[in-house]
Design a protein around this motif. Structure first.
Motif, short mmCIF file in Angstrom:
data_model
loop_
_atom_site.label_atom_id
_atom_site.label_comp_id
_atom_site.label_asym_id
_atom_site.label_seq_id
_atom_site.Cartn_x
_atom_site.Cartn_y
_atom_site.Cartn_z
N PRO A 54 32.96 17.80 93.23
CA PRO A 54 33.91 19.12 93.27
C PRO A 54 34.01 19.58 92.03
O PRO A 54 33.67 19.24 90.69
N LYS A 55 34.95 21.01 91.33
CA LYS A 55 34.43 21.58 90.34
C LYS A 55 35.75 21.04 89.66
O LYS A 55 35.24 20.53 88.67
N ALA A 56 36.96 20.60 90.80
CA ALA A 56 37.73 19.44 88.90
C ALA A 56 37.38 18.61 88.97
O ALA A 56 37.59 18.52 87.77
N PHE A 61 35.19 16.07 84.03
CA PHE A 61 34.28 15.66 82.68
C PHE A 61 34.31 15.49 81.01
O PHE A 61 34.66 16.53 81.14
N THR A 62 34.47 14.08 81.11
CA THR A 62 34.11 14.05 79.56
C THR A 62 32.82 13.15 79.36
O THR A 62 32.83 12.29 79.58
N PRO A 63 31.93 13.91 78.08
CA PRO A 63 31.11 13.15 77.48
C PRO A 63 31.18 12.00 77.23
O PRO A 63 31.97 11.84 76.21
N GLY A 64 30.29 11.19 77.51
CA GLY A 64 30.16 9.47 77.38
C GLY A 64 30.46 8.70 78.76
O GLY A 64 30.87 7.86 78.19
N THR A 65 31.54 9.44 79.91
CA THR A 65 32.07 8.44 80.76
C THR A 65 31.22 8.18 81.30
O THR A 65 30.38 9.33 81.60
N ASP A 66 31.92 7.68 82.38
CA ASP A 66 30.43 7.21 84.15
C ASP A 66 31.60 8.21 85.15
O ASP A 66 31.76 8.89 84.68
N PHE A 67 30.09 8.42 85.74
CA PHE A 67 29.92 8.70 87.04
C PHE A 67 29.30 8.60 88.25
O PHE A 67 27.89 8.10 87.71
N VAL A 450 36.74 33.91 85.38
CA VAL A 450 37.17 34.61 84.56
C VAL A 450 38.65 34.47 83.83
O VAL A 450 39.62 33.87 84.07
N ASP A 451 38.05 33.63 82.55
CA ASP A 451 38.89 32.97 81.85
C ASP A 451 39.78 31.75 82.71
O ASP A 451 40.78 31.59 81.99
N GLY A 452 39.00 31.30 83.73
CA GLY A 452 40.34 29.60 83.95
C GLY A 452 39.64 30.10 85.34
O GLY A 452 39.31 31.30 86.24
N ILE A 453 40.35 29.76 86.27
CA ILE A 453 40.24 29.11 87.08
C ILE A 453 40.89 29.94 88.10
O ILE A 453 40.33 30.53 89.91
N GLY A 586 45.59 35.19 92.73
CA GLY A 586 46.00 34.82 91.63
C GLY A 586 45.06 32.69 92.52
O GLY A 586 45.64 31.72 92.06
N GLU A 587 43.97 32.71 92.88
CA GLU A 587 43.66 31.67 93.60
C GLU A 587 42.04 31.18 93.34
O GLU A 587 41.50 32.17 91.96
N ASP A 588 41.59 30.07 93.39
CA ASP A 588 40.30 29.68 92.67
C ASP A 588 39.62 30.43 93.55
O ASP A 588 39.08 29.90 95.00
#
Length: 642
Positions: A54-56, A61-67, A450-453, A586-588
């Motif tokens: 999912p997009k969220a 996600f932070t580089p280096g963390t497990d997924f 566009v500049d955010g979700i 104002g939604e995604d």
């Protein structure tokens, strides 16, 4: 010319949830399916592709963390016709979900290459088909090309639940002769792929097979090559301006992540400029090619090249100097075959930058200043061949923040015998040879950020102002802005007379003038689906009845005609999703843009068709505070001379 190339990546290179699948991951997924007794001798894999998180989750996600890396597999038992959809974790090596598919409701899995290959033997082994060939004077069946085509869904008696292809035939004069010049018209075979039999022969009567050849690759047919052209060389002596780190590309303020999907082909993830997001995911999620001949032999010709045939699986290997010119970076595509083995297509995606004329220019009357800057663009492209047609998909990123998609259609016309009785539906392109009218309709899925979700979409029209006290001389015109508030309002048509565009803005972000930052989608205003609204194809390709749909983001809403398009009865995808009429302000939001070509063939399209183009443009509108290319330097003197 320079060829930069990256090949099959090692398993250890996977460092991001959206990284393209590796060969090792494909093998692991197949092993898990076999161990779980889901993949066996008669069970094949029409689709095995990355199950994007999912997009969220991706944005957090932070580089280096497990997924967790997961794939979605579609499984077809070729012995029974039963099918399933499964989700497999290649990280945890387990099956997370299995769903049985109902062909009467869900439709059929996509068609596999091996099924196309089955058809030749099936039809040539059928006595009824051989008799039909004999009535047309065709005796050497080795020179007959049986052309298998998706069947569609027409509620024909006896077809319920069957996995079908419909087969038209073409003749070769010899093995090197292009068969499209010689359609064996008036007859079509309906083939059941599970029972491996011809279930029906439709014979509408014998018509002459066109004789004239159309071998565009034969000097005896086309004549000697012209000798008037002088070389054009594209050079970048200091190399390209882009950088590539795995799947991540940076260029002139742009960043994005490149993906490749078996169904959609090239995907651009997380497009941003100067670290400001614009589009989370951009792809061509579906395309349909509906034909306009209503006769008994070809009324069913409607092809979904993504959902039925898998665009990504049809990708070409590109050649330096032919398909791409300049300083090229290639990406291979690693795809799963129907047995779950990885298949690498070298040079599947081509990336280069190119000059694109004047960016901006002014010679000032008062100061004497004369300034010119040149535009350049980054080109990311791939080509596919689906039967007779070839399609090139070209994403362009420009210095000024513009995003463009151009589709180039070429290849060979689908042909039929021609006489005056079919003149309402076909063009005669060679003596006795016709090409039916048809459309190529593409649906781009644009998951906007566009500049955010949180975004909103306005329809913007120009407005003529009548003469009156406020417009004494009648010269005024203005704009009408309509907010698309919910999904019930989300199906829109383009209108060239109003210069209609759609503005995607972020109501929570403003520019220095206090107005919401925005991008504008500018359509090309070509016709949408021309079939009758009550037709089978209109039910199945409802997305193509409007130029724009706007929906609320949902992770499982990926394909505008639904996940299983092959022989689907219709109503899946956008029609099903929008019933809930979710709010959009104002939604995604996700935009689904239909564009394309309505092709009335011409003699100049035969025997091979010059490129025809279609597409759309996304342009910044208040996203920047001023022209973002003021810092582009003048061209060097050595490259700007007479």
């Amino acid at each position: 010319m320079t060829d930069l190339h990256i090949g099959e990546r090692a398993q250890t290179a996977v460092g991001h949830p959206l990284d393209r699948l590796t060969a090792d991951e494909i093998r692991t997924a197949a092993d898990v399916l076999r161990d779980s007794k889901l993949l066996g001798d008669s069970v094949r894999l029409p689709v095995l592709a990355l199950e994007e998180p999912p997009k969220a989750e991706v944005l957090a996600f932070t580089p280096g963390t497990d997924f967790d890396r997961r794939v979605r597999a579609v499984l077809l038992d070729t012995a029974t016709g039963s099918s399933r959809s499964a989700v497999v974790s290649v990280t945890r090596k387990q099956v997370d979900d299995v769903t049985d598919l109902d062909p009467l409701v869900d439709g059929q899995p996509p068609i596999m290459l091996e099924e196309f290959e089955l058809v030749d033997a099936i039809v040539k082994g059928d006595a009824g088909w051989r008799d039909a060939m004999a009535r047309r004077g065709v005796t050497d069946l080795d020179l007959v090309c049986a052309c298998p085509l998706s069947a569609g869904a027409f509620d024909l008696p006896g077809e319920e639940g069957r996995r079908l292809l419909r087969v038209l035939s073409f003749l070769q004069h010899r093995p090197s002769d292009h068969p499209w010049a010689h359609p064996i018209d008036g007859v079509v075979a309906y083939v059941d792929l599970v029972t491996r039999e011809v279930v029906e022969i439709v014979d509408a009567g014998v018509v002459p097979v066109p004789v004239e050849e159309g071998n565009f690759d034969d000097a005896a047919f086309v004549g000697p090559d012209r000798t008037s052209q002088r070389p054009i060389e594209i050079t970048q002596p200091e190399g390209p301006s882009f950088q590539v780190d795995g799947d991540v590309v940076t260029w002139e303020g742009w960043t994005f992540r490149l993906g490749f999907d078996a169904r959609e082909g090239l995907v651009l993830h997380q497009l941003a400029m100067h670290e400001r997001p614009i589009v989370y995911r951009a792809s061509v999620a579906e395309m349909v090619v509906p034909y306009g001949d209503p006769g008994p032999v070809r009324f069913w010709q409607n092809y979904f090249d993504a959902g039925e045939y898998l665009l990504g699986q049809q990708v070409n290997s590109l050649e330096l100097g032919c398909d791409c010119v300049g300083h090229i970076h290639y990406f291979d595509a690693v795809l799963a075959d129907s047995a779950g083995e990885p298949r690498t297509v070298p040079n599947a995606v081509c990336m280069h930058e190119e000059d694109f004329g004047v960016l901006w220019k002014h010679t000032d009357l008062f100061t004497g200043s004369a300034q010119t800057r040149r535009q350049r663009r980054l080109v990311i492209s791939f080509f596919v061949t689906v039967g007779n047609y070839d399609y090139g998909f070209y994403w362009y990123l420009y210095l000024d923040g513009t995003i463009e998609l151009e589709v180039k259609a070429t290849g060979v016309l689908f042909t039929a015998a021609y006489d005056e009785k079919v003149a309402d539906w076909l063009t005669e392109v060679a003596p006795g040879l016709g090409a039916p009218y048809h459309q190529h309709l593409f649906c781009a899925r644009l998951d906007m950020t566009v500049d955010g979700i949180r975004n909103a979409v306005d329809e913007v029209d120009v407005r003529r102002v009548p003469s009156g006290p406020a417009n004494a001389y009648g010269n005024a015109f203005g704009r009408t802005v309509t907010r698309i508030a919910s999904e019930a309002e989300g199906g829109r048509l383009a209108d060239a007379s109003l210069a209609r565009s759609w503005r995607i803005e972020n109501p929570e972000r403003t520019n220095r003038l206090g107005r919401p930052v925005a991008y504008v989608l500018r359509p090309q205003e070509q016709p949408t689906l021309l079939a009758d609204p009550g037709s089978s194809i209109a039910r199945r390709a409802a997305f193509a009845t409007k130029h724009l749909w706007v929906t609320r983001y949902a992770e499982d809403e990926r394909y505008p005609a639904g996940e299983f398009v092959n022989q689907n009865p219709g109503g899946a995808g956008i029609p099903a999703w929008t019933v809930g009429d979710r709010g959009l302000d104002g939604e995604d939001v996700v935009l689904w843009h239909t564009f394309g070509v309505t092709h009335v063939p011409r003699p100049e399209d035969w025997p091979v068709m010059p490129v025809d183009t279609c597409g759309f443009v996304l342009r910044p509108h208040g996203f920047f505070d001023r022209n973002p290319t003021l810092d582009v330097p003048p061209s060097a003197g050595s490259s700007c001379h007479a």
